[in-house]
Scaffold this motif. Structure first.
Motif, short mmCIF file in Angstrom:
data_model
loop_
_atom_site.label_atom_id
_atom_site.label_comp_id
_atom_site.label_asym_id
_atom_site.label_seq_id
_atom_site.Cartn_x
_atom_site.Cartn_y
_atom_site.Cartn_z
N LEU A 442 -8.36 0.67 3.18
CA LEU A 442 -7.39 1.49 2.73
C LEU A 442 -5.91 1.13 2.85
O LEU A 442 -5.05 1.67 2.21
CB LEU A 442 -7.55 2.99 3.43
CG LEU A 442 -9.21 3.54 2.92
CD1 LEU A 442 -9.19 5.16 3.84
CD2 LEU A 442 -9.17 3.93 1.63
N LEU A 443 -5.79 0.28 4.03
CA LEU A 443 -4.32 -0.05 4.22
C LEU A 443 -3.89 -1.12 3.24
O LEU A 443 -2.70 -0.98 3.17
CB LEU A 443 -4.28 -0.93 5.62
CG LEU A 443 -4.76 -0.05 6.76
CD1 LEU A 443 -4.63 -0.57 8.25
CD2 LEU A 443 -3.45 1.15 7.07
N VAL A 444 -4.63 -1.66 2.67
CA VAL A 444 -4.44 -2.80 1.85
C VAL A 444 -3.40 -2.35 0.62
O VAL A 444 -2.26 -2.66 0.34
CB VAL A 444 -5.41 -3.67 1.16
CG1 VAL A 444 -4.92 -4.46 -0.31
CG2 VAL A 444 -6.11 -4.30 2.24
N PRO A 445 -3.95 -1.08 -0.29
CA PRO A 445 -2.89 -0.52 -1.25
C PRO A 445 -1.91 -0.02 -0.57
O PRO A 445 -0.58 0.17 -1.13
CB PRO A 445 -3.82 0.60 -1.82
CG PRO A 445 -4.89 0.78 -0.89
CD PRO A 445 -5.17 -0.72 -0.13
N PHE A 446 -1.71 0.53 0.74
CA PHE A 446 -0.68 1.04 1.41
C PHE A 446 0.36 0.07 1.42
O PHE A 446 1.59 0.31 1.21
CB PHE A 446 -0.76 2.05 2.51
CG PHE A 446 -1.48 3.39 1.98
CD1 PHE A 446 -0.68 4.38 1.51
CD2 PHE A 446 -3.05 3.43 2.27
CE1 PHE A 446 -1.46 5.62 1.47
CE2 PHE A 446 -3.56 4.69 1.99
CZ PHE A 446 -2.57 5.95 1.65
N VAL A 447 -0.18 -0.97 2.15
CA VAL A 447 0.83 -2.11 2.28
C VAL A 447 1.55 -2.77 1.06
O VAL A 447 2.67 -2.97 0.92
CB VAL A 447 -0.08 -3.47 2.83
CG1 VAL A 447 0.91 -4.67 3.01
CG2 VAL A 447 -0.26 -2.86 4.32
N ALA A 450 4.19 -0.09 0.15
CA ALA A 450 5.04 -0.38 0.96
C ALA A 450 6.11 -1.53 0.66
O ALA A 450 7.26 -1.62 0.63
CB ALA A 450 4.85 -0.39 2.43
N LEU A 451 5.40 -2.74 0.22
CA LEU A 451 6.14 -3.74 0.16
C LEU A 451 7.12 -3.58 -1.43
O LEU A 451 8.06 -3.97 -1.19
CB LEU A 451 5.03 -4.98 -0.14
CG LEU A 451 4.63 -5.57 1.29
CD1 LEU A 451 3.59 -6.49 0.82
CD2 LEU A 451 5.79 -6.02 2.09
N VAL A 452 6.40 -3.04 -2.28
CA VAL A 452 7.12 -2.64 -3.62
C VAL A 452 8.33 -1.92 -3.21
O VAL A 452 9.34 -2.02 -3.85
CB VAL A 452 6.16 -2.13 -4.73
CG1 VAL A 452 6.86 -1.54 -5.97
CG2 VAL A 452 5.24 -3.03 -4.83
N LEU A 453 8.22 -0.78 -2.44
CA LEU A 453 9.13 0.20 -2.11
C LEU A 453 10.46 -0.41 -1.47
O LEU A 453 11.53 -0.42 -1.80
CB LEU A 453 8.94 1.24 -1.21
CG LEU A 453 7.79 2.38 -2.07
CD1 LEU A 453 7.34 3.40 -1.22
CD2 LEU A 453 8.71 2.99 -3.07
N MET A 454 10.00 -1.40 -0.58
CA MET A 454 10.74 -2.22 0.21
C MET A 454 11.76 -3.10 -0.77
O MET A 454 12.89 -3.27 -0.55
CB MET A 454 10.43 -3.12 1.14
CG MET A 454 9.82 -2.35 2.53
SD MET A 454 9.00 -3.44 3.52
CE MET A 454 10.20 -4.47 4.26
N GLU A 455 11.09 -3.64 -1.75
CA GLU A 455 11.65 -4.55 -2.80
C GLU A 455 12.68 -3.71 -3.59
O GLU A 455 13.69 -4.15 -3.78
CB GLU A 455 10.70 -5.09 -3.69
CG GLU A 455 11.36 -5.92 -4.64
CD GLU A 455 11.77 -7.32 -4.54
OE1 GLU A 455 12.58 -7.50 -5.28
OE2 GLU A 455 11.57 -7.58 -3.42
N ALA A 456 12.46 -2.45 -4.08
CA ALA A 456 13.21 -1.64 -4.74
C ALA A 456 14.52 -1.16 -3.95
O ALA A 456 15.54 -1.29 -4.46
CB ALA A 456 12.40 -0.43 -5.32
#
Length: 475
Positions: A442-447, A450-456
């Protein structure tokens, strides 16, 4: 960054070519060959080949690995392209802002001049009568002479003193503006006069004119002569009131030696933004554009820079007004006009009315504005001041200011998103092979999210980083 007449041009960057596509093809082919070979060699005997686990190890894993490696290969170029886009936008924005600055202007709503000669501007341009010649003379404003603005004859008996009389006649044409706008907008009168009682005289005349909001009109004394340097400060510091009434009274003082001919000038200015907000309320007499100051030896380059920046074709400038200039500076201004290919007839105000005084610069500006209103094209005004010579164009607002566009942030860089997705996909496969606890899956999609949000969220920071580098170099 403070703007001046030198365009601090920054060289635009080039994004260059990305790595060859054959490298990506080679990485992909090798990844699939190695992945398929390792899967076949390590596959347990008896397990079906046509199955999801075999396809994941032989096809999906090489696809994710090759996708991750190719994304890493091209992210450097993607980052550089993003930097180049921001840098080049800042370069374009700098040019637009400089051009908008150079084309900044204030509007002349009305002007009034009292001079020793009747119809001074028309006669100097040869539109009426003969050109006046009074070089070196000390002429008064006589009772039998009419104002250059076509008003009634100059009458020294209007009030208790000559200054009061002059101020009253200067202020009369502006009464409708003051009565209408002084209550709702900032309205300041600036007086240039050697009379110590000038400020109190202006306030007394305003009260005498029975203006309903006379006390709301600020009255200030000019620091030195009123010239284009005042407009330069307004355009650069943004401290101009909505309306500014410039008054200059150059009168002979009783009991003092006469040093110049008598002149009186009134000019009402308004900000360009104010005129733009009320396009149907006003029809400006003329616009005064951003002035330039230069020493006599460099005035040719300064004039060329000004004409180029303000996109003023040389044939549009039809008259050159000179006032209060020493002989060397006057010759330099005329030479600069010829070098810039201007077909502008030169008109020396000092030769027409006699010895110049502190009101000469404002008088030349008012005469130029009057001729703009009479359809005589754009006028170039050259007066003494600044680094030696102050130049400014006075004309109609024909060239629209350039529009400054906003930068559209690139919130997501596609190759980085591909790299994040491939990395998370490989992590999910690894967790499945190692039979990790289900909670880790379950952590994989959250990670990934999170990475996409950090990019944005980092888009603004990336823009500001390039902007800081741009301004650091420009300084």
């Amino acid at each position: 960054m403070k703007l001046d007449w030198r365009l601090h041009e920054r060289k635009e960057l080039e994004s260059g070519k990305p790595p060859s596509a054959w490298i990506a093809v080679a990485i992909t082919v090798l990844a699939f060959i190695i992945g398929f070979a390792v899967t076949v060699l390590t596959w347990q005997k008896g397990q079906p080949v046509v199955s999801a686990p075999f396809a994941i190890r032989a096809l999906l894993v090489p696809l994710l690995v090759s996708g991750f490696l190719c994304a890493l290969l091209y992210t450097g170029h993607e980052d550089w392209t993003d930097t180049v886009d921001v840098w080049n936008f800042l370069c374009a924005r700098g040019r637009v802002r400089w051009q908008a600055w150079s084309q900044g202007c204030v509007a002349i709503l009305e002007s009034v001049t009292f001079t020793p000669e009747k119809d001074l501007a028309e006669r100097m341009l040869g539109l009426e009568g003969s050109e006046p010649r009074n070089e070196g003379k000390l002429l008064p404003l006589s009772a039998d002479r009419e104002s250059d603005a076509g008003q009634e004859s100059y009458d020294v008996a209007l009030s208790g003193s000559r200054l009061d009389a002059t101020l009253e006649k200067l202020l009369m044409p502006f009464v409708p503006f003051m009565a209408r706008f002084a209550a709702r907008h900032s309205f300041v009168a600036i007086l240039q006069s050697e009379d110590e009682d000038g400020i109190s005289a202006v306030r007394a005349v305003l009260r005498k004119l029975d203006l309903p909001d006379a006390d709301r009109i600020g009255v200030e004394r000019a620091e030195g002569q009123i010239d284009a340097a005042l407009i330069h400060r307004w355009l650069n510091e943004g401290k101009m009131p909505d309306f500014c009434l410039l008054l200059a009274c150059q009168l002979h003082q009783e009991g003092q030696d006469v040093r110049y001919s008598e002149v009186a000038v009134g000019m009402l200015l308004a900000t360009e933004d104010f005129i733009r907000r009320y396009p149907r309320e006003f029809k400006p007499q003329a616009y005064v554009f951003q002035p330039v100051s230069a020493a006599p030896e460099s005035v040719t380059h300064a004039l060329r820079d000004m004409l180029k920046a303000q996109r003023m074709p040389p044939e549009y400038v039809r008259h050159l007004w000179l006032s209060s200039l020493p002989k060397q500076a006057r010759h330099a201004a005329e030479a600069a006009s010829e070098a810039a290919a201007l077909k502008a007839a030169a008109h020396d105000v000092d030769l027409a009315i006699g010895k110049p005084g502190p009101a000469g610069a404002l008088l030349a500006q008012a005469l130029a504005a009057e001729m703009v209103q009479h359809g005589q094209g754009t006028q170039l005004v050259a007066t003494s001041g600044g680094a030696g010579i102050l130049l400014n164009l006075t004309g109609t607002q024909e060239v629209p200011a350039p529009v400054e566009h906003e930068y559209e942030l690139r919130y997501l860089r596609p190759l980085r998103i591909v790299a994040y997705a491939c990395m998370c996909g490989l992590a999910g496969i690894f967790l499945g092979v190692t039979e990790a606890p289900g909670g880790l899956f379950l952590l994989v999609p959250f990670v990934l999210v999170a990475l996409v949000l950090m990019e944005a969220l980092g888009a603004q920071g990336r823009y500001e980083e390039v902007e800081a580098m741009y301004h650091g170099r420009s300084e």
